[in-house]
Write a protein that holds these residues in place. Structure first.
Motif, PDB file in Angstrom:
ATOM      1  N   SER A 184       0.833  -1.210   0.000  1.00  0.00           N
ATOM      2  CA  SER A 184       0.000   0.000   0.000  1.00  0.00           C
ATOM      3  C   SER A 184       0.865   1.256   0.000  1.00  0.00           C
ATOM      4  CB  SER A 184      -0.948   0.009   1.200  1.00  0.00           C
ATOM      5  OG  SER A 184      -0.227  -0.027   2.420  1.00  0.00           O
ATOM      6  N   GLU A 185       1.988   1.195   0.707  1.00  0.00           N
ATOM      7  CA  GLU A 185       2.894   2.347   0.715  1.00  0.00           C
ATOM      8  C   GLU A 185       3.487   2.566  -0.668  1.00  0.00           C
ATOM      9  OE1 GLU A 185       5.044   5.581   1.385  1.00  0.00           O
ATOM     10  OE2 GLU A 185       3.544   4.758   2.757  1.00  0.00           O
ATOM     11  N   GLY A 186       3.882   1.479  -1.332  1.00  0.00           N
ATOM     12  CA  GLY A 186       4.439   1.598  -2.674  1.00  0.00           C
ATOM     13  C   GLY A 186       3.445   2.195  -3.645  1.00  0.00           C
ATOM     14  N   GLU A 187       2.189   1.774  -3.566  1.00  0.00           N
ATOM     15  CA  GLU A 187       1.148   2.301  -4.453  1.00  0.00           C
ATOM     16  C   GLU A 187       0.917   3.790  -4.210  1.00  0.00           C
ATOM     17  OE1 GLU A 187      -1.567  -1.733  -5.074  1.00  0.00           O
ATOM     18  OE2 GLU A 187      -1.973  -0.378  -3.401  1.00  0.00           O
ATOM     19  N   GLU A 188       0.869   4.178  -2.944  1.00  0.00           N
ATOM     20  CA  GLU A 188       0.647   5.588  -2.609  1.00  0.00           C
ATOM     21  C   GLU A 188       1.844   6.441  -3.037  1.00  0.00           C
ATOM     22  OE1 GLU A 188      -0.988   9.081  -1.367  1.00  0.00           O
ATOM     23  OE2 GLU A 188      -1.977   7.136  -1.604  1.00  0.00           O
ATOM     24  N   LEU A 189       3.044   5.922  -2.812  1.00  0.00           N
ATOM     25  CA  LEU A 189       4.246   6.667  -3.183  1.00  0.00           C
ATOM     26  C   LEU A 189       4.295   6.906  -4.686  1.00  0.00           C
ATOM     27  CD1 LEU A 189       7.003   7.894  -2.419  1.00  0.00           C
ATOM     28  CD2 LEU A 189       7.994   5.625  -2.740  1.00  0.00           C
ATOM     29  N   LEU A 190       4.052   5.861  -5.477  1.00  0.00           N
ATOM     30  CA  LEU A 190       4.088   6.007  -6.927  1.00  0.00           C
ATOM     31  C   LEU A 190       2.999   6.952  -7.430  1.00  0.00           C
ATOM     32  CD1 LEU A 190       4.863   2.328  -7.949  1.00  0.00           C
ATOM     33  CD2 LEU A 190       6.332   4.312  -8.331  1.00  0.00           C
ATOM     34  N   SER A 191       1.820   6.875  -6.816  1.00  0.00           N
ATOM     35  CA  SER A 191       0.732   7.767  -7.196  1.00  0.00           C
ATOM     36  C   SER A 191       1.128   9.222  -6.995  1.00  0.00           C
ATOM     37  CB  SER A 191      -0.522   7.429  -6.386  1.00  0.00           C
ATOM     38  OG  SER A 191      -1.553   8.358  -6.647  1.00  0.00           O
ATOM     39  N   ARG A 192       1.722   9.504  -5.843  1.00  0.00           N
ATOM     40  CA  ARG A 192       2.140  10.879  -5.541  1.00  0.00           C
ATOM     41  C   ARG A 192       3.295  11.311  -6.455  1.00  0.00           C
ATOM     42  NH1 ARG A 192       1.598  12.597  -0.152  1.00  0.00           N
ATOM     43  NH2 ARG A 192       2.910  14.368  -0.777  1.00  0.00           N
ATOM     44  N   LEU A 193       4.249  10.424  -6.669  1.00  0.00           N
ATOM     45  CA  LEU A 193       5.392  10.751  -7.518  1.00  0.00           C
ATOM     46  C   LEU A 193       4.941  11.132  -8.919  1.00  0.00           C
ATOM     47  CD1 LEU A 193       8.247   8.155  -6.787  1.00  0.00           C
ATOM     48  CD2 LEU A 193       8.440  10.641  -6.707  1.00  0.00           C
ATOM     49  N   CYS A 194       4.051  10.328  -9.483  1.00  0.00           N
ATOM     50  CA  CYS A 194       3.575  10.582 -10.846  1.00  0.00           C
ATOM     51  C   CYS A 194       2.745  11.858 -10.931  1.00  0.00           C
ATOM     52  CB  CYS A 194       2.762   9.391 -11.340  1.00  0.00           C
ATOM     53  SG  CYS A 194       3.742   7.894 -11.529  1.00  0.00           S
ATOM     54  N   LYS A 195       1.924  12.088  -9.925  1.00  0.00           N
ATOM     55  CA  LYS A 195       1.052  13.266  -9.910  1.00  0.00           C
ATOM     56  C   LYS A 195       1.882  14.547  -9.790  1.00  0.00           C
ATOM     57  CE  LYS A 195      -2.716  12.679  -7.695  1.00  0.00           C
ATOM     58  NZ  LYS A 195      -3.715  12.500  -6.589  1.00  0.00           N
ATOM     59  N   GLU A 196       2.945  14.489  -8.973  1.00  0.00           N
ATOM     60  CA  GLU A 196       3.754  15.678  -8.718  1.00  0.00           C
ATOM     61  C   GLU A 196       4.896  15.855  -9.719  1.00  0.00           C
ATOM     62  OE1 GLU A 196       4.959  15.345  -4.632  1.00  0.00           O
ATOM     63  OE2 GLU A 196       2.882  15.061  -3.933  1.00  0.00           O
ATOM     64  N   ASN A 197       5.166  14.808 -10.526  1.00  0.00           N
ATOM     65  CA  ASN A 197       6.275  14.865 -11.491  1.00  0.00           C
ATOM     66  C   ASN A 197       5.808  14.236 -12.801  1.00  0.00           C
ATOM     67  OD1 ASN A 197       8.621  15.661  -9.497  1.00  0.00           O
ATOM     68  ND2 ASN A 197       7.541  13.969  -8.525  1.00  0.00           N
ATOM     69  N   GLU A 198       4.895  14.918 -13.472  1.00  0.00           N
ATOM     70  CA  GLU A 198       4.210  14.357 -14.630  1.00  0.00           C
ATOM     71  C   GLU A 198       5.122  14.130 -15.830  1.00  0.00           C
ATOM     72  OE1 GLU A 198       1.007  17.017 -15.390  1.00  0.00           O
ATOM     73  OE2 GLU A 198      -0.225  16.256 -13.722  1.00  0.00           O
ATOM     74  N   ASP A 199       6.289  14.755 -15.855  1.00  0.00           N
ATOM     75  CA  ASP A 199       7.181  14.640 -17.012  1.00  0.00           C
ATOM     76  C   ASP A 199       8.112  13.433 -16.925  1.00  0.00           C
ATOM     77  OD1 ASP A 199       6.117  16.956 -18.054  1.00  0.00           O
ATOM     78  OD2 ASP A 199       7.596  18.236 -17.067  1.00  0.00           O
ATOM     79  N   PHE A 200       7.965  12.598 -15.875  1.00  0.00           N
ATOM     80  CA  PHE A 200       8.899  11.499 -15.668  1.00  0.00           C
ATOM     81  C   PHE A 200       8.187  10.150 -15.563  1.00  0.00           C
ATOM     82  CE2 PHE A 200      11.084  15.272 -14.249  1.00  0.00           C
ATOM     83  CZ  PHE A 200      12.382  15.088 -14.698  1.00  0.00           C
ATOM     84  N   ILE A 201       8.928   9.107 -15.916  1.00  0.00           N
ATOM     85  CA  ILE A 201       8.495   7.718 -15.761  1.00  0.00           C
ATOM     86  C   ILE A 201       9.431   7.055 -14.755  1.00  0.00           C
ATOM     87  CG2 ILE A 201       8.163   5.492 -16.918  1.00  0.00           C
ATOM     88  CD1 ILE A 201       7.827   7.082 -19.541  1.00  0.00           C
ATOM     89  N   PHE A 202       8.868   6.217 -13.897  1.00  0.00           N
ATOM     90  CA  PHE A 202       9.661   5.575 -12.842  1.00  0.00           C
ATOM     91  C   PHE A 202       9.633   4.050 -12.999  1.00  0.00           C
ATOM     92  CE2 PHE A 202       7.927   9.573 -11.331  1.00  0.00           C
ATOM     93  CZ  PHE A 202       9.074  10.232 -10.914  1.00  0.00           C
ATOM     94  N   SER A 203      10.753   3.417 -12.627  1.00  0.00           N
ATOM     95  CA  SER A 203      10.844   1.966 -12.726  1.00  0.00           C
ATOM     96  C   SER A 203      11.835   1.418 -11.695  1.00  0.00           C
ATOM     97  CB  SER A 203      11.292   1.551 -14.134  1.00  0.00           C
ATOM     98  OG  SER A 203      12.569   2.098 -14.425  1.00  0.00           O
ATOM     99  N   HIS A 204      12.010   0.136 -11.676  1.00  0.00           N
ATOM    100  CA  HIS A 204      12.909  -0.662 -10.851  1.00  0.00           C
ATOM    101  C   HIS A 204      12.188  -1.245  -9.641  1.00  0.00           C
ATOM    102  CE1 HIS A 204      16.601  -2.633 -10.375  1.00  0.00           C
ATOM    103  NE2 HIS A 204      17.081  -1.927  -9.381  1.00  0.00           N
TER     104      HIS A 204
END
Length: 414
Positions: free
Chosen positions: A97-117
């Protein structure tokens, strides 16, 4: 005949991330055991993974004494210590649940980037005991976020990473770190001139590269055989008064590493100063190297669970100064080395490395992304007259985040 038992359990829960979403969850739970038998100056070892009985391992270890592998050193004894660091931080059930929330916030606040690993929760339990009243145990837990970022408009496979490893993960602090890095990444800047600059080395990603000469040349065997740049220099002041290099297993300095080595040696405060206030005190050693060359045993024995312990490369850290990062930069604009690889030291101590990701930095603000750079110096300059110190605070407010500051020669690669 004396018997010793080693047990190491590692649990890992990893969230595998692709295209900014959790793609899968991988779980590992591996226990490694070994029994060592000491008899007549020889050692016999037997090991296994998983549900293997101690009695069976003991039987095989006794049989392996016939191989006559020499071990002529006193085994560790009369020490009972138990350290448990697992109460700090979240548990593995909260990780998804923490991972899902973190990724949601990261994507919302940094729309120009893609995250992986991946994001990984690790828990380790290690013990070493014998019939000479040795009973050492260590438990630890950490969370490791290894997120690679790529700007959506970039043609590169990846552009950088946002990493954290520690026991006290904090989502808001991590998001703040990500925001600072990604905002600066998008702001391309250039160096006004080539020459000497204050260089801050982000130790979480670059520590091994910058300290590799000490890892190699403070090996006790190499040191005493004359193959080290520091051979015959014990007791001499070679470096800056503020430069102290320690070998450490202290839980304050490292995660998921037992405070004892593979021979059960425990040092005072779980660390040992190899260089103190610029003076070279000692190379790092295990029992064999210590006895052979009449050196202090610094507890650097390593090896696989089912092998005879031997001299390994310990974790090396530079002792922080009493100055903050802002104080070390003193208002000057310099360079923050964030990703650097491919560099090396020559046999005479000259150092150079390309820097794949660097930022213009003033001790407080990560101003913008610099083009790829080449930095260079010499071990006796970097850690002597050009050495300014390791900051007392953290660059991003999280665990770790130390920055080592020194003056270095800098030039653009393009």
């Amino acid at each position: 005949m004396k018997k010793e038992k080693y047990v190491d359990n590692m649990k890992e829960t990893s969230l595998i991330i692709s295209a900014s979403k959790i793609d899968s969850v991988k779980i590992k739970d591996i226990t490694k055991k070994s029994v060592r038998i000491y008899d007549g100056g020889y050692i016999g070892i037997a090991g296994g993974i998983g549900e293997v009985s101690t009695e069976e391992l003991e039987k095989k270890a006794k049989e392996n004494i016939k191989n006559k592998i020499p071990y002529e050193y006193e085994i560790s004894k009369d020490k009972c210590i138990s350290i448990d660091k697992t109460s700090e931080g979240m548990n593995d059930k909260e990780l998804l649940s923490e991972g899902e929330e973190l990724l949601s916030r990261l994507c919302k606040e940094n729309e120009d980037f893609i995250f992986s690993h991946k994001i990984t929760m690790m828990e380790r339990s290690t013990s070493l005991s014998n019939d000479e009243n040795l009973n050492l145990s260590y438990k630890d837990k950490s969370i490791c976020t290894e997120l690679i970022f790529k700007e959506k408009s970039s043609s590169s496979i990846f552009d950088g990473f946002i990493g954290y490893e520690g026991r006290k993960y904090n989502r808001e602090q991590y998001l703040n770190m990500a925001s600072r890095i990604l905002k600066a990444y998008k702001n391309e800047v250039s160096l006004p001139l080539e020459g000497k600059y204050k260089v801050g080395v982000y130790m979480d990603s670059c520590e091994e590269l910058f300290l590799q000469i000490f890892s190699k040349d403070l090996n006790g065997r190499t040191f005493k055989k004359g193959g080290s740049i520091f051979s015959e220099k014990t007791g001499k002041k070679l470096f800056n008064e503020n430069f102290t290099l320690m070998q450490t297993k202290n839980p304050k300095d490292v995660c998921l590493q037992p405070y004892f080595d593979m021979e059960g040696t425990v040092t005072e405060d779980y660390s040992y100063n190899l260089i103190e206030n610029g003076v070279l005190l000692s190379p790092y050693t295990d029992k064999k190297t210590s006895k052979l060359y009449n050196l202090k045993n610094t507890a650097a024995a390593s090896g696989n669970y089912d092998e005879v312990p031997t001299l390994g490369v310990p974790t090396l850290k530079v002792k922080p100064s009493n100055k903050t990062l802002k104080e070390l930069f003193n208002g000057e604009e310099g360079i923050l080395v964030y990703i650097a690889s491919g560099g090396d030291y020559t046999s005479s101590g000259k150092f150079g490395t390309p820097v794949q990701l660097a930022f213009l930095f003033d001790g407080e603000h990560i101003i913008g992304r610099l083009p790829e750079l080449q930095i260079s110096s010499d071990v006796y300059k970097m850690f002597n007259e050009d050495f300014l110190g390791v900051c007392s605070d953290s660059l991003f407010g999280l665990e770790g985040g130390k920055v080592m500051v020194m003056n270095m020669d800098v030039k653009n690669m393009k």
